[in-house]
Enzyme design. Structure first.
Site, PDB file in Angstrom:
ATOM      1  N   SER A  89     -31.315  -2.940  78.937  1.00  0.00           N
ATOM      2  CA  SER A  89     -30.445  -3.256  80.067  1.00  0.00           C
ATOM      3  C   SER A  89     -31.004  -2.693  81.384  1.00  0.00           C
ATOM      4  O   SER A  89     -32.077  -3.078  81.815  1.00  0.00           O
ATOM      5  CB  SER A  89     -29.040  -2.740  79.755  1.00  0.00           C
ATOM      6  OG  SER A  89     -28.094  -3.235  80.657  1.00  0.00           O
TER       7      SER A  89
ATOM      8  N   ASP B 110     -43.903  -5.162  87.259  1.00  0.00           N
ATOM      9  CA  ASP B 110     -44.241  -6.377  88.002  1.00  0.00           C
ATOM     10  C   ASP B 110     -44.716  -6.092  89.423  1.00  0.00           C
ATOM     11  O   ASP B 110     -45.546  -6.825  89.956  1.00  0.00           O
ATOM     12  CB  ASP B 110     -43.038  -7.324  88.064  1.00  0.00           C
ATOM     13  CG  ASP B 110     -42.880  -8.158  86.809  1.00  0.00           C
ATOM     14  OD1 ASP B 110     -43.610  -7.930  85.823  1.00  0.00           O
ATOM     15  OD2 ASP B 110     -42.014  -9.051  86.823  1.00  0.00           O
TER      16      ASP B 110
ATOM     17  N   LYS C 299     -32.186  -6.661  76.520  1.00  0.00           N
ATOM     18  CA  LYS C 299     -30.818  -6.926  76.966  1.00  0.00           C
ATOM     19  C   LYS C 299     -30.842  -7.107  78.476  1.00  0.00           C
ATOM     20  O   LYS C 299     -30.569  -6.195  79.235  1.00  0.00           O
ATOM     21  CB  LYS C 299     -29.851  -5.817  76.591  1.00  0.00           C
ATOM     22  CG  LYS C 299     -28.415  -6.218  76.938  1.00  0.00           C
ATOM     23  CD  LYS C 299     -27.446  -5.080  76.794  1.00  0.00           C
ATOM     24  CE  LYS C 299     -26.049  -5.487  77.187  1.00  0.00           C
ATOM     25  NZ  LYS C 299     -25.894  -5.907  78.558  1.00  0.00           N
TER      26      LYS C 299
END
Length: 186
Positions: free
Chosen positions: A91, A102, A116
């Site tokens: 999460s 990224d 999740k």
């Protein structure tokens, strides 16, 4: 180590960064292993301490997409960074790890994460139970949905059965290698 993202977590992270800078630390390892997530805004605020600009996360539902972006001036945007993850990193912890990966801010070391990447709305029912409805999904800055398969670490390592923390050892070796390369000019 960040165990969960609560209302106090962003301030605790800022205080920890200040303390390690005062101690002369020049690189960081953030341990998100076994972190099941927590509060969305606080997860975004923590990622923002390490990212100076650009997208932190996208939130997409059936009709709209929201973009959460970094603000300049984070407390540790200049420090080399490694993030430790495992199959119980979920999460909001995946949101932070995915944003740092990224944006090129961190190397992820460990096992693929839980997966999740969804936003749930919770409705309390009259019998004190609750109904959880998935309302949206999160995407990393490169628009990778991590809700199904989790995040793939840059360096995949399994825990050592003897109890040695091979993930932390790999993180330290990587950071020391980077420091040696910088000092030798390569």
């Amino acid at each position: 180590q960040i165990m969960r993202f609560t209302a106090r977590t962003p301030e605790e992270v800022r205080l920890a960064i200040t303390a390690v800078r005062e101690a002369g630390v020049q690189s960081l390892v953030i341990d998100l292993r076994d972190n099941s997530g927590g509060l969305l805004q606080e997860s975004i605020e923590v990622a923002d301490e390490f990212i100076d600009q650009g997208v932190i996360v996208f939130e997409r539902d059936n009709q709209t997409e929201r973009e959460f972006t970094a603000t300049a001036g984070g407390a540790a945007v200049d420090l080399p960074l490694i993030v430790l993850v495992n199959d119980r990193t979920a999460s909001g912890a995946e949101l932070v790890a995915g944003a740092l990966q990224d944006q090129g801010r961190a190397i992820l070391i460990g096992k693929p994460t839980f997966g999740k990447g969804t936003v749930q709305r919770i409705f309390q029912l009259s019998d004190s139970s609750s109904l959880h409805v998935t309302a949206a999904e999160w995407l990393t800055p490169n628009r990778q949905a991590f809700g199904e398969h989790g995040l793939q670490p840059d360096v995949v390592l399994e825990p050592d059965p003897s109890g040695r923390d091979v993930m932390l050892e790999a993180a330290i070796q990587t950071l020391q290698g980077d420091a040696l390369a910088e000092s030798s000019g390569t």
